[in-house]
Design a protein around this motif. Structure first.
Motif, PDB file in Angstrom:
ATOM      1  N   GLY A  65      85.495   7.327  68.844  1.00  0.00           N
ATOM      2  CA  GLY A  65      85.666   7.958  67.554  1.00  0.00           C
ATOM      3  C   GLY A  65      86.763   8.871  67.291  1.00  0.00           C
ATOM      4  N   SER A  66      86.826   9.509  66.145  1.00  0.00           N
ATOM      5  CA  SER A  66      88.407   9.377  65.579  1.00  0.00           C
ATOM      6  C   SER A  66      89.195  11.171  66.248  1.00  0.00           C
ATOM      7  CB  SER A  66      88.348   9.666  64.306  1.00  0.00           C
ATOM      8  OG  SER A  66      87.410  10.618  63.780  1.00  0.00           O
ATOM      9  N   ASP A  67      87.573  11.637  66.747  1.00  0.00           N
ATOM     10  CA  ASP A  67      88.330  13.179  66.971  1.00  0.00           C
ATOM     11  C   ASP A  67      87.767  13.055  68.694  1.00  0.00           C
ATOM     12  OD1 ASP A  67      87.788  16.244  67.235  1.00  0.00           O
ATOM     13  OD2 ASP A  67      86.934  16.356  66.166  1.00  0.00           O
ATOM     14  N   PRO A  68      88.174  13.940  69.593  1.00  0.00           N
ATOM     15  CA  PRO A  68      87.511  13.863  70.792  1.00  0.00           C
ATOM     16  C   PRO A  68      86.922  15.296  70.731  1.00  0.00           C
ATOM     17  CG  PRO A  68      90.192  13.520  71.079  1.00  0.00           C
ATOM     18  CD  PRO A  68      89.654  13.507  69.525  1.00  0.00           C
ATOM     19  N   SER A  69      86.885  15.784  70.365  1.00  0.00           N
ATOM     20  CA  SER A  69      86.403  16.874  70.628  1.00  0.00           C
ATOM     21  C   SER A  69      84.298  17.063  69.660  1.00  0.00           C
ATOM     22  CB  SER A  69      86.934  18.353  70.040  1.00  0.00           C
ATOM     23  OG  SER A  69      86.602  18.212  68.601  1.00  0.00           O
ATOM     24  N   ALA A  70      84.242  16.150  68.954  1.00  0.00           N
ATOM     25  CA  ALA A  70      83.121  15.439  68.552  1.00  0.00           C
ATOM     26  C   ALA A  70      82.381  14.881  69.194  1.00  0.00           C
ATOM     27  CB  ALA A  70      83.656  14.409  67.071  1.00  0.00           C
ATOM     28  N   PRO A  71      81.153  15.993  68.750  1.00  0.00           N
ATOM     29  CA  PRO A  71      80.224  14.881  70.846  1.00  0.00           C
ATOM     30  C   PRO A  71      79.284  13.693  70.364  1.00  0.00           C
ATOM     31  CG  PRO A  71      79.029  16.112  68.106  1.00  0.00           C
ATOM     32  CD  PRO A  71      80.458  16.577  67.748  1.00  0.00           C
ATOM     33  N   PRO A 124      77.907  -3.482  62.761  1.00  0.00           N
ATOM     34  CA  PRO A 124      78.642  -3.241  61.818  1.00  0.00           C
ATOM     35  C   PRO A 124      80.310  -1.789  62.863  1.00  0.00           C
ATOM     36  CG  PRO A 124      76.579  -2.428  60.773  1.00  0.00           C
ATOM     37  CD  PRO A 124      76.451  -2.691  62.404  1.00  0.00           C
ATOM     38  N   PHE A 125      79.915  -1.030  63.516  1.00  0.00           N
ATOM     39  CA  PHE A 125      80.863  -1.035  63.971  1.00  0.00           C
ATOM     40  C   PHE A 125      81.437  -0.542  64.924  1.00  0.00           C
ATOM     41  CE2 PHE A 125      77.545   2.406  62.509  1.00  0.00           C
ATOM     42  CZ  PHE A 125      77.871   3.649  61.856  1.00  0.00           C
ATOM     43  N   LEU A 126      81.146  -2.202  65.958  1.00  0.00           N
ATOM     44  CA  LEU A 126      81.626  -2.556  67.036  1.00  0.00           C
ATOM     45  C   LEU A 126      82.164  -4.092  65.964  1.00  0.00           C
ATOM     46  CD1 LEU A 126      81.578  -2.833  69.726  1.00  0.00           C
ATOM     47  CD2 LEU A 126      80.326  -4.831  69.431  1.00  0.00           C
ATOM     48  N   THR A 127      82.350  -4.545  65.028  1.00  0.00           N
ATOM     49  CA  THR A 127      83.299  -5.270  64.762  1.00  0.00           C
ATOM     50  C   THR A 127      84.103  -4.555  64.329  1.00  0.00           C
ATOM     51  OG1 THR A 127      81.565  -5.488  62.789  1.00  0.00           O
ATOM     52  CG2 THR A 127      80.846  -7.066  64.316  1.00  0.00           C
ATOM     53  N   GLY A 128      84.306  -3.241  63.591  1.00  0.00           N
ATOM     54  CA  GLY A 128      85.240  -2.120  62.651  1.00  0.00           C
ATOM     55  C   GLY A 128      85.079  -2.308  61.224  1.00  0.00           C
ATOM     56  N   GLU A 129      83.650  -3.194  61.077  1.00  0.00           N
ATOM     57  CA  GLU A 129      82.990  -3.356  59.270  1.00  0.00           C
ATOM     58  C   GLU A 129      82.919  -1.703  58.610  1.00  0.00           C
ATOM     59  OE1 GLU A 129      79.149  -4.731  57.275  1.00  0.00           O
ATOM     60  OE2 GLU A 129      80.102  -6.307  58.757  1.00  0.00           O
ATOM     61  N   THR A 130      82.099  -1.343  59.474  1.00  0.00           N
ATOM     62  CA  THR A 130      81.784   0.396  59.274  1.00  0.00           C
ATOM     63  C   THR A 130      82.691   1.108  60.218  1.00  0.00           C
ATOM     64  OG1 THR A 130      79.840  -0.691  58.866  1.00  0.00           O
ATOM     65  CG2 THR A 130      80.402   2.491  59.221  1.00  0.00           C
ATOM     66  N   PRO A 131      83.148   2.557  59.461  1.00  0.00           N
ATOM     67  CA  PRO A 131      84.341   3.124  60.459  1.00  0.00           C
ATOM     68  C   PRO A 131      83.710   3.802  61.375  1.00  0.00           C
ATOM     69  CG  PRO A 131      84.619   3.958  57.933  1.00  0.00           C
ATOM     70  CD  PRO A 131      83.660   2.234  58.181  1.00  0.00           C
TER      71      PRO A 131
END
Ligand SMILES: [Zn+2]
Length: 446
Positions: A65-71, A124-131
């Motif tokens: 994820g973009s934020d290491p502190s996020a669950p 879609p998350f794996l392919t980068g289609e969805t952030p």
């Protein structure tokens, strides 16, 4: 729902059924490598493969994820299925036929439908289609759920927690809607009962079967104790999950208060049993320390008085009940035979549960509204064990989520677990992937 997600999920589900990853409890069964290969082909990206024994593969993908502190959130499905007795089926259990609007086959609801839908919602998350969402997002397809996770979730959580550990987990089981007269509700599994399997031993003195007068036959105290056990009502345990479930159903107030009262619940379940035995069985399991003697053995020969005998008993505790409750119950229920019997614990696993509140719960309720127009989600318990326990024991919040149309009722659904003619409607497969897509979308933007 996008038609593509629905047809991708149906295709993947059918491929997983055809892989026939039948787990008979032996280390040489399962062959989950077949489904790891199917999923890897579908994703088009290699993941981390765990293989503690040849063929017993599990597949992990972890997206940072973009934020290491996020669950973090883990989607976990198993790829193994239980054996079939093909003579009881009206179709080939591993052909994954579609007929009458259903996909038929072993694993259709336990839980290849959800394992497939999770893969489709995750891709879609794996392919980068969805952030990615703020926290890490994981997909784990595990082996060996049907035999206590020894070569799957248990192995991986014991040895690779740094890789699979997550704050939140979605897994089985996905329940269909329930309507007990108060309108449609959407059950979400938030906990599961704990197995307290026990062997009961008795001993006697060997002798010739032709002269039994005054003999000390090991079967006598065991059979007497079991007979008494069968006649003893199970111990009631009213839990928070049960209160939340029952008070969320919109029942007739008289019935609701009976079902919440430990002294009156057995009478209410007996009444429900007269019209809906499958529902009664579920309600009973959710509220009792259940006891099922399932194996008995003793003696070696028709003309010998046996000196040992043993019974294997499946006891399942609700949250809050423990080994002391089990032993106290067995001692009392086996009556005057109890002091001639020895109880040997085989498994002591406390029930596990997650509270129906917090960020993921809110997201599930919102996603339910997206899909159905209703926020009427109710938490409920799973009588049997799942891999969720390995994560709850380490502090994760774990829920079982899916979505079904109303072609199979809640009680009929329960009877298909490990039963004949297991099937899921194509419509329900589409609803489940839509539900998971909505959950992930809301999780990403929450
Ligand atoms: Zn399952």
């Amino acid at each position: 729902m996008t038609q593509a997600s629905k047809s991708d999920t149906v295709d993947l589900l059918r491929a997983l059924i055809r892989n026939a990853c039948v787990n008979d409890g032996t280390v040489g069964s399962g062959h989950e490598h077949r489904s790891v290969e199917t999923l890897t082909q579908y994703f088009g990206v290699a993941g981390t493969v765990f293989e503690p024994q040849p063929g017993r593969q599990s597949l992990l993908h972890r997206i940072e994820g973009s934020d290491p502190s996020a669950p973090s959130l883990l989607l976990m499905g198993h790829t193994d299925v239980v054996p079939v007795n093909a003579s009881g089926w009206s179709v080939d259990p591993f052909a994954a036929e579609i007929s009458n609007g259903f996909v038929w086959g072993r694993g259709a609801i336990d839980m290849l439908n959800v394992t497939a839908a999770m893969a489709v919602a995750f891709k879609p998350f794996l392919t980068g289609e969805t952030p990615p969402p703020p926290g890490d997002l994981l997909y784990l397809a595990v082996a060996d759920e049907e035999a206590a996770g020894t070569y799957g979730a248990k192995h991986i959580t014991d040895h690779a927690w740094d890789q699979v550990g997550a704050d939140f987990v979605l897994t089985e089981i996905a329940y269909p809607p329930i309507d007990l007269g108060g309108g449609v509700r959407y059950p979400v599994s938030v906990g599961e009962k704990g197995p307290f399997w026990t062997h009961v031993h008795s001993t006697g003195t060997p002798g010739h079967g032709s002269t039994p007068y005054g003999s000390d036959n090991a079967l006598e105290p065991l059979i007497g104790g079991l007979a008494s056990l069968f006649e003893t009502p199970a111990v009631v345990g009213i839990t928070d999950v049960w209160r939340d479930f029952i008070s969320g159903l919109g029942l007739d107030p008289g019935l609701e208060s009976e079902l919440l009262d430990p002294d009156r619940i057995d009478g209410a379940i007996d009444r429900i049993n007269a019209s809906d035995p499958r529902l009664a069985t579920y309600l009973h399991a959710c509220t009792h320390l259940t006891v099922s003697p399932n194996v008995i053995g003793g003696g070696v020969k028709s003309n010998m008085i046996p000196d040992t005998a043993v019974a294997q008993i499946d006891l399942r505790a609700v949250p809050g009940q423990d080994r002391d409750d089990v032993d106290r119950f067995l001692g009392k229920a086996m009556g005057r035979y109890a002091d001639r019997l020895r109880f040997e614990p085989q498994a002591d696993f406390a029930a596990t549960e997650s509270r129906p509140s917090g960020s993921l719960w809110e997201v599930i309720v919102d996603a339910c509204e997206d899909v159905t127009g209703s926020r009427a989600v109710v938490p409920t318990l799973m009588p049997a064990s799942t891999d969720a326990r390995f994560f709850r024991e380490r502090g994760a919040v774990a829920y079982g989520v899916g979505m079904f149309d109303r072609r199979v009722s809640f009680p009929d659904f329960l009877s298909m677990f490990h039963g004949n003619d297991e099937r899921v409607s194509v419509e329900s497969v589409g609803l489940t992937v839509t539900m998971l897509e909505r959950v992930l979308d809301r999780w990403r933007t929450a």
